[in-house]
Design a protein around this motif. Structure first.
Motif, short mmCIF file in Angstrom:
data_model
loop_
_atom_site.label_atom_id
_atom_site.label_comp_id
_atom_site.label_asym_id
_atom_site.label_seq_id
_atom_site.Cartn_x
_atom_site.Cartn_y
_atom_site.Cartn_z
N GLY A 56 -14.94 45.18 16.04
CA GLY A 56 -15.39 45.88 17.24
C GLY A 56 -16.01 44.95 18.26
N LYS B 248 0.75 39.12 23.43
CA LYS B 248 0.30 40.48 23.14
C LYS B 248 -1.14 40.44 22.62
CE LYS B 248 4.12 42.86 23.86
NZ LYS B 248 4.55 44.25 23.89
N LEU B 249 -1.98 41.25 23.22
CA LEU B 249 -3.38 41.35 22.81
C LEU B 249 -3.75 42.81 22.59
CD1 LEU B 249 -5.08 38.82 25.27
CD2 LEU B 249 -4.60 38.48 22.84
N PRO B 250 -4.55 43.15 21.60
CA PRO B 250 -5.18 42.25 20.63
C PRO B 250 -4.16 41.42 19.83
CG PRO B 250 -5.99 44.52 20.40
CD PRO B 250 -4.85 44.56 21.34
N MET C 196 -2.92 41.11 16.81
CA MET C 196 -2.98 42.09 15.73
C MET C 196 -1.81 41.89 14.79
SD MET C 196 -4.33 45.74 15.68
CE MET C 196 -3.72 46.43 17.19
N LYS D 294 -8.29 42.57 4.07
CA LYS D 294 -7.05 43.26 4.45
C LYS D 294 -5.86 42.36 4.29
CE LYS D 294 -8.85 47.01 5.52
NZ LYS D 294 -8.39 48.25 4.89
N PRO E 141 -4.00 46.70 6.02
CA PRO E 141 -4.59 47.66 6.97
C PRO E 141 -4.00 49.06 6.85
CG PRO E 141 -3.90 45.65 8.07
CD PRO E 141 -3.32 45.59 6.71
N LEU E 142 -4.85 50.03 7.20
CA LEU E 142 -4.46 51.43 7.14
C LEU E 142 -4.71 52.11 8.49
CD1 LEU E 142 -3.75 54.10 5.63
CD2 LEU E 142 -6.18 54.25 4.99
N VAL F 104 -12.01 57.15 10.58
CA VAL F 104 -12.46 55.77 10.42
C VAL F 104 -13.46 55.68 9.27
CG1 VAL F 104 -13.80 53.92 11.52
CG2 VAL F 104 -11.99 55.08 12.80
N ASP G 225 -8.53 51.80 9.17
CA ASP G 225 -8.89 50.72 10.08
C ASP G 225 -8.57 51.10 11.52
OD1 ASP G 225 -9.51 48.53 8.08
OD2 ASP G 225 -7.52 49.20 7.44
N LYS G 226 -7.58 51.98 11.68
CA LYS G 226 -7.19 52.39 13.02
C LYS G 226 -6.93 53.89 13.00
CE LYS G 226 -4.12 48.40 12.92
NZ LYS G 226 -2.83 47.83 13.34
N PHE H 114 -15.08 52.14 18.68
CA PHE H 114 -14.53 51.43 17.52
C PHE H 114 -13.79 50.14 17.88
CE2 PHE H 114 -14.60 56.01 16.46
CZ PHE H 114 -15.63 55.95 15.54
N GLY H 115 -13.64 49.88 19.18
CA GLY H 115 -12.90 48.69 19.62
C GLY H 115 -11.43 49.01 19.81
N GLN I 80 -8.86 47.42 18.93
CA GLN I 80 -8.01 47.14 17.77
C GLN I 80 -7.96 48.32 16.80
OE1 GLN I 80 -11.24 46.18 17.78
NE2 GLN I 80 -11.67 47.30 15.89
N GLY J 257 -5.27 49.69 21.59
CA GLY J 257 -4.86 48.35 21.18
C GLY J 257 -3.45 48.28 20.66
N GLU J 258 -2.77 49.41 20.60
CA GLU J 258 -1.43 49.43 20.03
C GLU J 258 -0.72 50.73 20.43
OE1 GLU J 258 -0.08 47.33 15.99
OE2 GLU J 258 -1.46 48.97 15.69
N VAL K 174 -0.04 45.23 24.87
CA VAL K 174 -0.45 45.39 23.47
C VAL K 174 0.78 45.49 22.56
CG1 VAL K 174 -2.56 46.61 24.19
CG2 VAL K 174 -0.54 47.93 23.51
N PRO K 175 0.61 45.31 21.24
CA PRO K 175 1.75 45.43 20.33
C PRO K 175 2.34 46.84 20.33
CG PRO K 175 -0.14 44.40 19.22
CD PRO K 175 -0.63 44.90 20.54
#
Lengths: 201, 254
Positions: free
Chosen positions: A48, A114-116, A118, A184, B77-78, B94, B99-100, B121-122, B124, B167-168, B197-198
């Motif tokens: 975060g 690409k950001l974040p 990830m 993770k 990650p989940l 969360v 995680d997301k 939560f940010g 990401q 973030g995605e 973002v991805p």
């Protein structure tokens, strides 16, 4: 040995707890100053915003005892934001002070990628590493961040690259930290945690 | 050294059990989510997504328990979602171990929800799920499990989500979902080029060639599939070997 997990409300704390548990390590969550003073090994998980971490450490009066424990030589592992917190400041939150145990400022990763940042990426070791002992050179680790330490120094043990090189593993005496999430990162991540536990014995 | 393209199995659940069906019709049981999660964790999945496709309000505690059970099995990650209506739903997911959190319908109804979740939560930790369908010469966003048109254009909506801090993007082609006709590479590339973002491509996965196409011409950062993995039709390790042999960076070592 019991691992003290600094609880400042980070979302990844339960996963770190579970990952340590799988390795047979005992851990306890700590949200107040007293327990830090008696800590045998400290893990600062993080995810975060830089500001949320630094302000919560202040509010819960953890900042000074954490710095004192690290100065005393207590083995420490910082994860993700827990690595960034070791530096003096971050451009993510210019008004908040970092712990200042490493010189420099956390900066945004450069635009154009690409950001974040990830997903799973590999590391480049710049010297021998305690945390990466026994980890294959081409192993992947899971990252999820937009800010990073862009300048390596003598504390840097490994770097990663996403748009630019950044510090992925820090090892300076009792201060160990990783920008990725070992909790993770499958078997490679478990090995990193195992190495931390062994070095803390 | 480069960022690996991710392979992500998706568990569609009715809250408690994994279910399977084409576009929410003819659902049938496909197993226990925690058992499947353990299997994918072992087989080299890069991440896992768990969705509550029933999203019934009174079943919420059941789904949260499912997330907790799944999270226990994972060292990857989940992401979890389905039925995220308000901020507290996101927080609950969360806190249960995701995680997301992925948000779909509620974000269209109240885009500020994305801003609130990202602030707490940010970036990401916040995924915007976009279900898109070709209508005339553009892709339109549909909500409520693909049943309701919104009038929004998919590329612009994804961009707005990013501006609000997600973030995605989890991008599902409604046209391809459940068809086994391959991913919609045109849609995926249009969104992937338009956002910073991805992007996770979803809908239509069948053969390894489909994944190769979506990672190259589709420019996807990750690709999602469900039944081909659940049914053992496509082992993840073999899929990754196929991609690696064709120059796609994937995580082979576990």
């Amino acid at each position: 040995m019991k691992v003290t997990l600094v609880d400042y409300g980070a979302g990844n704390l339960p996963s770190v707890e579970r990952a340590l548990g799988r390795l047979g390590a005992e851990s306890e969550r700590v949200a107040g100053p007293a327990a830090l003073r008696a800590a045998e090994a400290i893990v600062l998980p993080g995810v975060g915003h830089f500001s949320a971490l630094m302000r919560t450490l202040e509010e819960r009066q953890l900042r000074a005892p954490l710095r004192a424990a690290l100065a005393r030589g207590v083995p420490f592992l910082g994860i993700c934001l827990g690595l960034q917190a070791l530096y003096e400041s971050s451009r993510e939150a210019p008004d908040d002070r970092g712990l200042g145990l490493l010189r420099g400022t956390i900066e945004p990763l450069p635009a154009g990628v690409k950001l974040p940042h990830m997903g799973w990426n590999q590391l480049r070791r710049v010297r021998s590493s305690r945390l990466l002992r026994g980890v294959p050179e081409d192993a992947y680790f899971y990252f999820a961040h937009s800010y990073a330490a862009l300048h390596s120094d003598k504390a840097t043990a490994a770097v990663c690259c996403h748009g630019a090189d950044f510090v992925a593993v820090v090892e300076q005496d009792n201060l160990l930290a990783v920008q990725f999430h070992p909790e993770k990162s499958g078997q490679a991540g478990a090995r990193v945690l195992q190495n931390f536990l062994e070095s803390a014995q | 050294m480069s960022l690996a393209r991710r392979i992500i199995p998706c568990l569609d659940t009715d809250g408690a059990r994994v279910v399977k069906g084409v576009q929410f019709v003819g659902l049938r049981d496909a197993g226990d989510p925690a058992e499947l999660a353990a299997r994918y964790n072992r087989e080299g999945a890069d991440e896992l997504i768990v969705l509550d496709i029933a999203a019934a309000r009174d079943q919420r505690p059941t789904f949260l328990e499912t997330i907790r059970r799944v999270a226990k099995q994972l060292a990857i990650p989940l992401t979890a979602g389905g039925g995220i209506r308000e901020f507290e739903d996101g927080r609950a997911v969360v806190e249960a171990g995701a995680d997301k959190v992925t948000v779909n319908t509620a974000a269209v109804e109240r885009p500020q929800l994305l801003t609130e979740l990202a602030a707490a939560f940010g970036s990401q930790a916040v995924v915007l799920a976009v279900d898109a369908k070709r209508v005339d010469n553009r892709w339109e966003v549909f909500v409520c499990g693909g049943r309701q048109a919104t009038g929004r254009e998919a590329v612009a909506w994804a961009q707005e989500g990013v501006a609000r801090g997600v973030g995605e993007i989890l991008l599902t082609s409604i046209d391809r979902d459940g068809t086994r006709a391959g991913f919609d590479c045109e849609l995926t590339a249009a969104v992937a080029r338009a956002v910073s973002v991805p992007v996770i491509a979803s809908g239509g996965a069948n053969r390894p060639e489909d994944f190769l196409a979506v990672f190259t011409t589709g420019e996807a950062d990750a690709a999602l599939a469900a039944s081909i993995f659940h049914d053992h039709r496509q082992p993840i390790a073999a899929l990754k070997q196929f991609l690696a042999a064709r120059g796609v960076p994937v995580r082979l070592s576990r």
